[in-house]
Design a protein around this motif. Sequence first.
Motif, PDB file in Angstrom:
ATOM      1  N   HIS A  39       1.004  -1.305   0.036  1.00 13.32           N
ATOM      2  CA  HIS A  39       0.032   0.041   0.055  1.00 13.32           C
ATOM      3  C   HIS A  39       0.828   1.179  -0.085  1.00 13.32           C
ATOM      4  N   ALA A  40       0.968   1.908  -1.175  1.00 12.54           N
ATOM      5  CA  ALA A  40       1.610   3.198  -1.174  1.00 12.54           C
ATOM      6  C   ALA A  40       0.845   4.254  -0.652  1.00 12.54           C
ATOM      7  N   GLY A  41      -0.314   4.342  -0.428  1.00 13.15           N
ATOM      8  CA  GLY A  41      -1.058   5.294   0.253  1.00 13.15           C
ATOM      9  C   GLY A  41      -1.671   6.467  -0.526  1.00 13.15           C
ATOM     10  N   LEU A  42      -2.407   7.127  -0.178  1.00  6.30           N
ATOM     11  CA  LEU A  42      -2.863   8.413  -0.626  1.00  6.30           C
ATOM     12  C   LEU A  42      -1.760   9.540  -0.930  1.00  6.30           C
ATOM     13  N   LYS A  43      -1.873  10.222  -1.914  1.00  7.67           N
ATOM     14  CA  LYS A  43      -0.840  11.249  -1.804  1.00  7.67           C
ATOM     15  C   LYS A  43      -0.756  12.095  -0.655  1.00  7.67           C
ATOM     16  N   GLY A  44      -2.101  12.543  -0.217  1.00  8.06           N
ATOM     17  CA  GLY A  44      -2.103  13.493   1.013  1.00  8.06           C
ATOM     18  C   GLY A  44      -1.285  12.855   2.154  1.00  8.06           C
ATOM     19  N   MET A  45      -1.120  11.442   2.255  1.00 12.14           N
ATOM     20  CA  MET A  45      -0.588  10.799   3.318  1.00 12.14           C
ATOM     21  C   MET A  45       0.749  10.531   3.088  1.00 12.14           C
ATOM     22  N   ALA A  60      14.586   5.849   1.385  1.00 10.65           N
ATOM     23  CA  ALA A  60      15.371   5.727   0.294  1.00 10.65           C
ATOM     24  C   ALA A  60      15.698   4.218  -0.358  1.00 10.65           C
ATOM     25  N   LYS A  61      15.746   3.395   0.613  1.00  9.75           N
ATOM     26  CA  LYS A  61      16.246   1.960   0.557  1.00  9.75           C
ATOM     27  C   LYS A  61      15.066   0.973   0.234  1.00  9.75           C
ATOM     28  N   LEU A  62      13.888   1.609  -0.042  1.00  5.65           N
ATOM     29  CA  LEU A  62      12.780   0.491  -0.666  1.00  5.65           C
ATOM     30  C   LEU A  62      13.160   0.077  -1.510  1.00  5.65           C
ATOM     31  N   ARG A  63      12.740  -1.115  -1.839  1.00  5.41           N
ATOM     32  CA  ARG A  63      13.062  -1.948  -3.042  1.00  5.41           C
ATOM     33  C   ARG A  63      11.573  -2.451  -3.672  1.00  5.41           C
ATOM     34  N   HIS A  64      10.751  -2.435  -3.146  1.00  5.44           N
ATOM     35  CA  HIS A  64       9.528  -3.087  -3.778  1.00  5.44           C
ATOM     36  C   HIS A  64       8.207  -2.158  -3.162  1.00  5.44           C
ATOM     37  N   VAL A  65       7.567  -1.741  -3.936  1.00  5.00           N
ATOM     38  CA  VAL A  65       6.150  -1.116  -3.696  1.00  5.00           C
ATOM     39  C   VAL A  65       5.041  -1.979  -4.324  1.00  5.00           C
ATOM     40  N   ALA A  66       4.081  -2.399  -3.625  1.00  5.39           N
ATOM     41  CA  ALA A  66       2.921  -3.587  -3.908  1.00  5.39           C
ATOM     42  C   ALA A  66       1.759  -3.073  -3.198  1.00  5.39           C
ATOM     43  N   TRP A  67       0.682  -3.576  -4.033  1.00 10.18           N
ATOM     44  CA  TRP A  67      -0.766  -3.094  -3.692  1.00 10.18           C
ATOM     45  C   TRP A  67      -1.564  -4.311  -4.402  1.00 10.18           C
ATOM     46  N   SER A  68      -2.903  -3.931  -4.158  1.00 13.04           N
ATOM     47  CA  SER A  68      -3.762  -5.022  -4.511  1.00 13.04           C
ATOM     48  C   SER A  68      -4.365  -4.520  -5.931  1.00 13.04           C
ATOM     49  N   ASN A  79       4.203   7.011  -7.110  1.00 13.53           N
ATOM     50  CA  ASN A  79       5.389   7.919  -8.016  1.00 13.53           C
ATOM     51  C   ASN A  79       6.400   8.864  -6.789  1.00 13.53           C
ATOM     52  N   ASP A  80       5.455   9.009  -5.725  1.00 16.58           N
ATOM     53  CA  ASP A  80       6.394   9.881  -4.716  1.00 16.58           C
ATOM     54  C   ASP A  80       7.528   8.764  -4.234  1.00 16.58           C
ATOM     55  N   TRP A  81       6.924   7.542  -4.041  1.00 20.26           N
ATOM     56  CA  TRP A  81       7.890   6.407  -3.254  1.00 20.26           C
ATOM     57  C   TRP A  81       8.903   6.268  -4.350  1.00 20.26           C
ATOM     58  N   LEU A  82       8.680   6.084  -5.774  1.00 23.03           N
ATOM     59  CA  LEU A  82       9.588   5.895  -6.880  1.00 23.03           C
ATOM     60  C   LEU A  82      10.652   7.014  -6.758  1.00 23.03           C
ATOM     61  N   THR A  83      10.040   8.044  -6.584  1.00 23.48           N
ATOM     62  CA  THR A  83      11.238   9.114  -6.590  1.00 23.48           C
ATOM     63  C   THR A  83      12.029   9.277  -5.595  1.00 23.48           C
ATOM     64  N   LEU A  84      11.435   8.862  -4.397  1.00 23.25           N
ATOM     65  CA  LEU A  84      12.447   8.759  -2.911  1.00 23.25           C
ATOM     66  C   LEU A  84      13.145   7.655  -3.136  1.00 23.25           C
ATOM     67  N   ALA A  85      12.805   6.588  -3.539  1.00 17.36           N
ATOM     68  CA  ALA A  85      13.709   5.293  -3.602  1.00 17.36           C
ATOM     69  C   ALA A  85      13.954   4.795  -5.005  1.00 17.36           C
ATOM     70  N   PRO A  86      15.083   5.313  -5.388  1.00 20.39           N
ATOM     71  CA  PRO A  86      15.645   5.173  -6.868  1.00 20.39           C
ATOM     72  C   PRO A  86      15.642   3.607  -7.227  1.00 20.39           C
ATOM     73  N   GLN A  87      15.751   2.828  -6.296  1.00 17.76           N
ATOM     74  CA  GLN A  87      15.924   1.450  -6.780  1.00 17.76           C
ATOM     75  C   GLN A  87      14.495   0.662  -6.673  1.00 17.76           C
ATOM     76  N   PHE A 104       1.043   4.763 -15.604  1.00 20.48           N
ATOM     77  CA  PHE A 104       0.967   5.503 -14.597  1.00 20.48           C
ATOM     78  C   PHE A 104       2.233   5.957 -13.881  1.00 20.48           C
ATOM     79  N   ALA A 105       2.937   4.701 -13.902  1.00 21.26           N
ATOM     80  CA  ALA A 105       4.043   4.926 -12.864  1.00 21.26           C
ATOM     81  C   ALA A 105       5.383   5.361 -13.576  1.00 21.26           C
ATOM     82  N   LEU A 106       6.299   5.913 -12.842  1.00 18.59           N
ATOM     83  CA  LEU A 106       7.553   6.442 -13.296  1.00 18.59           C
ATOM     84  C   LEU A 106       8.497   5.258 -13.962  1.00 18.59           C
ATOM     85  N   ARG A 107       8.459   4.062 -13.319  1.00 17.24           N
ATOM     86  CA  ARG A 107       8.958   2.834 -13.687  1.00 17.24           C
ATOM     87  C   ARG A 107       8.134   1.665 -14.187  1.00 17.24           C
TER      88      ARG A 107
END
Length: 239
Positions: A39-45, A60-68, A79-87, A104-107
């Motif tokens: 759960h990457a969450g809402l932008k406002g959160m 910044a060391k996150l490697r995987h962001v998943a959701w249902s 995309n906020d997480w993908l910007t913060l965590a380049p890997q 939708f996503a940066l990667r």
Amino acid sequence: MATVDEIAPDLFRISLYIPELDMQFNHFLVRDDEPLLFHAGLKGMFEDLRAAIGRLIDPAKLRHVAWSHFESDECGALNDWLTLAPQAVPACTMVGKIVNVDDFALRPARGMMPDDVLETGRYRYRFYRSPHIPHGWDAGVLFEESTRTLFCSDLFHHFGNGAALTTADLIGPTRAAMALLAQGPLAGYMPYTSQTAGVLRSLADLAPERLAVMHGSSFEGACGPMLNDLAGVIQEAFD
């Protein structure tokens, strides 16, 4: 402010309670060699979540962001997480990758099939497709094989600011929540189809011992009977 609770070894529930909705928004961090956020969450959160995760790891060391499934509270801040965590790499069902995420996503996302395994180090995850359960053609649930934790998204949604983890049966609170949602503008929140009972039965057959619930308390105990009973609760609210 987010509350953080360890609900299993290396598994942290990060919860933001919104009093106006009487509802928790829960996100789950796996602290391992390759950290995973479910759960990457809402932008406002995002800022609240980033600060909470910063108490556990370097975000910044996150490697995987998943959701249902593709919905703002599941992946609005992706995309906020993908910007913060380049890997970091998005991970979802193959349908989600094809129909939503790669545009939708940066990667590009890692679109997972049931035979694919996502390893974070000590833990192994598989995505199981669950179309329209809880919502959307792209829906799936994530299952960790060693702790037998099922990341079940909106399944077992219930209201209130309850404990991070409970052993109390969730069917009653879920039935009450579904009945309430069925009466308002979110009627049709969770559809009942000819496949619903079979999909939930297949999840019960995984014999999960823990449910990581997005809205409400997570559960520890015998999950199979509740997953089988949930089909009737969804049908009641949708009929």
